[in-house]
Design an enzyme around this catalytic site. Structure first.
Site, short mmCIF file in Angstrom:
data_model
loop_
_atom_site.label_atom_id
_atom_site.label_comp_id
_atom_site.label_asym_id
_atom_site.label_seq_id
_atom_site.Cartn_x
_atom_site.Cartn_y
_atom_site.Cartn_z
N LYS A 1 0.73 -1.36 -0.05
CA LYS A 1 0.03 -0.12 0.10
C LYS A 1 0.84 1.26 0.01
CE LYS A 1 -4.36 1.15 0.26
NZ LYS A 1 -5.48 0.23 -0.15
N VAL B 1 -16.68 3.97 -4.77
CA VAL B 1 -17.25 2.61 -4.60
C VAL B 1 -18.76 2.82 -4.15
CG1 VAL B 1 -17.43 0.35 -3.42
CG2 VAL B 1 -15.20 1.71 -4.00
P1 NAI Z 1 -13.53 7.63 -2.20
O1 NAI Z 1 -12.59 8.58 -1.74
O2 NAI Z 1 -14.09 7.77 -3.44
O3 NAI Z 1 -15.07 7.95 -1.17
C1 NAI Z 1 -15.02 7.70 0.15
C2 NAI Z 1 -16.18 8.57 0.30
O4 NAI Z 1 -16.42 8.54 1.92
C3 NAI Z 1 -16.17 10.17 0.34
O5 NAI Z 1 -17.36 10.69 -0.35
C4 NAI Z 1 -15.86 10.98 1.72
O6 NAI Z 1 -16.51 12.13 1.72
C5 NAI Z 1 -16.58 9.83 2.49
N1 NAI Z 1 -16.29 9.78 4.04
C6 NAI Z 1 -15.14 9.86 4.36
N2 NAI Z 1 -15.03 9.76 5.73
C7 NAI Z 1 -16.49 9.55 5.98
C8 NAI Z 1 -17.25 9.44 7.46
N3 NAI Z 1 -16.49 9.38 8.47
N4 NAI Z 1 -18.63 9.40 7.26
C9 NAI Z 1 -19.30 9.56 6.12
N5 NAI Z 1 -18.48 9.64 5.12
C10 NAI Z 1 -17.32 9.76 4.91
O7 NAI Z 1 -13.26 6.35 -1.67
P2 NAI Z 1 -13.63 4.80 -2.41
O8 NAI Z 1 -12.48 4.42 -3.38
O9 NAI Z 1 -14.95 4.81 -2.54
O10 NAI Z 1 -13.30 3.80 -1.07
C11 NAI Z 1 -14.22 3.55 -0.04
C12 NAI Z 1 -13.64 2.59 0.82
O11 NAI Z 1 -13.50 1.26 0.23
C13 NAI Z 1 -12.30 2.81 1.42
O12 NAI Z 1 -12.20 2.32 2.77
C14 NAI Z 1 -11.24 2.30 0.45
O13 NAI Z 1 -10.21 1.59 1.26
C15 NAI Z 1 -12.25 0.54 0.27
N6 NAI Z 1 -11.75 0.27 -0.95
C16 NAI Z 1 -11.87 0.91 -2.09
C17 NAI Z 1 -11.72 0.41 -3.49
C18 NAI Z 1 -11.96 0.80 -4.82
O14 NAI Z 1 -11.90 -0.01 -5.68
N7 NAI Z 1 -11.92 1.93 -4.64
C19 NAI Z 1 -11.27 -1.27 -3.35
C20 NAI Z 1 -11.18 -2.09 -1.87
C21 NAI Z 1 -11.66 -1.45 -1.00
#
Ligand code: NAI
Length: 358
Positions: free
Chosen positions: A96, A192
Site C-alpha cells: 500500500k 465505490v
Molecule cells: P472515495 O474517496 O471515492 O469515497 C469515500 C467517501 O467517503 C467520500 O465521499 C468521503 O466524503 C466519505 N467519507 C469519508 N469519511 C467519512 C465519514 N466518517 N462518514 C461519512 N462519509 C465519509 O473512496 P472509495 O474509493 O469509494 O473507497 C471507499 C472505501 O472502500 C475505502 O475504505 C477504501 O479503502 C475501500 N476500498 C476501495 C476500493 C476501490 O476500488 N476504490 C477497493 C477496495 C476497498
C-alpha cells in the site's frame, strides 16, 4: 525487511517510528519513507508480502494526525491486501502507499513522487486507486511508471462495488432476509459507494446514505432517491444492513455493542477497529462480511488485467458472494467470528505459498 528513508528522516527518527508502531517491522518486506525535497510532499510505501506474487495496493491520500498515524494506517492496509489477494486466490501479494495530505500539499508533486517510488521497485509493487486518489491523480502516477492502474484498465471501483453487492446479498441471506424493501445504509458515497447505490437501487432496497461531504450526500439523494442520514448518525441509525464504504476503524467495541442493524457488509478496509469489536457483533448474532473478502472485486479486476491483459469475467465477482456466504455459514456453525475464519484461511494460504517458494 528493508526500511529506506528517501530524504524523509534520519535513521534515528526512522527507528523511533518503527519502535513506536509496536507491530514489529519484521512483519514486512519493505518500507519506503519519502519526501519530495522541492515541495516537502511526503509518502510512505509499504510492501507487506510477495509470498504469493508481486505486491498490489492502491494509493491513499489522507490528512493524518502525524507520521506515526500514517505509518500505522499503511501497515494495516498493506497487510489487508496480502490477505485479500490470498482469499481471492490471486497470484499476488500485499502492499500500500499513503500520501500525507496537509495544508498546501503540492498534489501533483506528491503523486509524481509516488510514481517514481513505484517505478524504482521495478514491478515488485503495482498501484491503483484508494481514498483521496482520483483518475487524474492516477494519470500523474502513470506518467512516471507503467505499474499503475488507470482508466485504461477499466472501472476498478465498479468491480469493487459488484463484489460488495454479491457479498451484501450473501450477508442478507445469512441474516435471514432478502434485500427488496429492506433498509440499507451506505456510509460513504464516493467511487465505490455510489456504484454500490446503483446496484442496491436496482435491487429495490430502501436506500439511506451518509457522507461527510454534504454535497455528495445530496447528489446521492437526488440520483438514487435515497434518504440522507447525518454523517455522525451513520452508526446509530437503525437499518437492516449497514454498508460502510468510507474509511476503516469505524466499528470499535462501543459501536459494536449498539450498532442498530442485522448485518454488516461494505467496501471499507479494516472497518473493525479490533477483533474484539468483531466478537461483540458475532455474540449479538450479526453477520459481518470480512471486508478484505467482500471488497476484493477491484483488486481481482486490476490484477487480472495487469497479469493477463484480459478483463475479468463477471462470474469472478459473483464468486465473492459465494465465499462470503460460506464463511458466514461456517461462522455460525463453529461459533467463530467470520473475520477470524477468513484471516486464518488467508494466513494458511500465504504460509503454504511461502513454503512452496522456499
Ligand atoms: P472515495 O474517496 O471515492 O469515497 C469515500 C467517501 O467517503 C467520500 O465521499 C468521503 O466524503 C466519505 N467519507 C469519508 N469519511 C467519512 C465519514 N466518517 N462518514 C461519512 N462519509 C465519509 O473512496 P472509495 O474509493 O469509494 O473507497 C471507499 C472505501 O472502500 C475505502 O475504505 C477504501 O479503502 C475501500 N476500498 C476501495 C476500493 C476501490 O476500488 N476504490 C477497493 C477496495 C476497498
Amino acid at each position: 525487511m528493508i526500511a529506506t528513508s528517501v530524504d524523509a528522516m534520519t535513521t534515528d527518527e526512522l527507528q523511533t517510528l518503527c519502535a513506536a508502531s509496536g507491530d514489529g517491522l519484521h512483519d514486512y518486506e519493505q518500507v519506503v519513507f519519502a519526501r519530495d525535497p522541492a515541495t516537502g510532499a511526503r509518502a510512505i510505501l509499504l510492501i507487506h508480502s510477495t509470498a504469493c506474487g508481486n505486491a498490489f495496493g492502491g494509493i491513499r491520500r489522507w490528512r493524518y494526525r502525524d507520521l506515526g498515524a500514517a505509518f500505522a494506517d499503511v501497515q494495516a492496509l498493506a497487510r489487508a491486501m496480502t490477505w485479500k489477494c490470498a482469499m481471492a486466490e490471486l497470484p499476488a501479494g500485499g502492499g500500500k502507499c499513503v500520501i500525507l495530505d496537509e495544508e498546501g500539499l503540492d498534489r501533483r508533486a506528491a503523486y509524481e513522487l509516488v510514481g517514481d517510488l513505484v517505478a524504482q521497485l521495478g514491478g515488485r509493487f503495482h498501484t491503483g486507486p484508494d481514498v483521496g486518489t482520483t483518475v487524474s491523480d492516477l494519470q500523474t502516477v502513470a506518467s512516471r511508471t507503467k505499474h499503475c492502474a488507470t482508466e485504461a484498465h477499466g472501472d476498478l471501483s465498479g468491480s469493487t462495488a459488484s463484489g460488495v453487492f454479491a457479498a451484501i446479498e450473501a450477508s442478507a441471506r445469512a441474516a435471514g432476509f432478502a434485500l427488496p424493501g429492506k433498509r440499507v445504509l451506505v456510509q460513504g458515497v464516493g467511487a465505490v459507494g455510489s456504484k454500490l447505490c446503483e446496484r442496491l437501487r436496482a435491487a429495490d432496497v430502501e436506500l439511506m446514505v451518509a457522507d461527510l461531504d454534504r454535497a455528495v450526500a445530496e447528489a446521492a439523494v437526488a440520483r438514487f432517491g435515497a434518504v440522507a442520514v447525518a454523517a455522525d448518525r451513520a452508526t446509530s441509525t437503525p437499518c437492516d444492513l449497514f454498508a460502510p464504504c468510507a474509511v476503516g476503524g469505524l466499528i470499535d467495541e462501543v459501536v459494536a455493542r449498539r450498532l442498530p442493524t442485522r448485518a454488516v457488509c461494505g467496501a471499507a478496509n479494516n472497518v473493525l477497529a479490533s477483533s474484539s469489536a468483531g466478537a461483540v457483533l458475532h455474540a449479538r448474532g450479526i453477520p459481518v462480511a470480512p471486508d478484505f473478502v467482500a471488497n476484493a472485486g477491484g483488486l481481482i479486476h486490476g490484477v487480472t488485467v495487469e497479469l493477463s491483459g484480459r478483463m475479468p469475467l463477471p462470474e469472478r465477482f459473483a464468486r465473492i458472494g459465494d465465499v462470503v456466504g460460506d464463511l458466514l455459514l461456517q461462522s455460525r456453525r463453529d461459533g467463530v467470528p467470520p473475520a477470524e475464519l477468513a484471516l486464518t484461511a488467508a494466513k494458511a494460504r500465504v504460509a503454504a505459498a511461502r513454503t512452496r517458494r522456499a
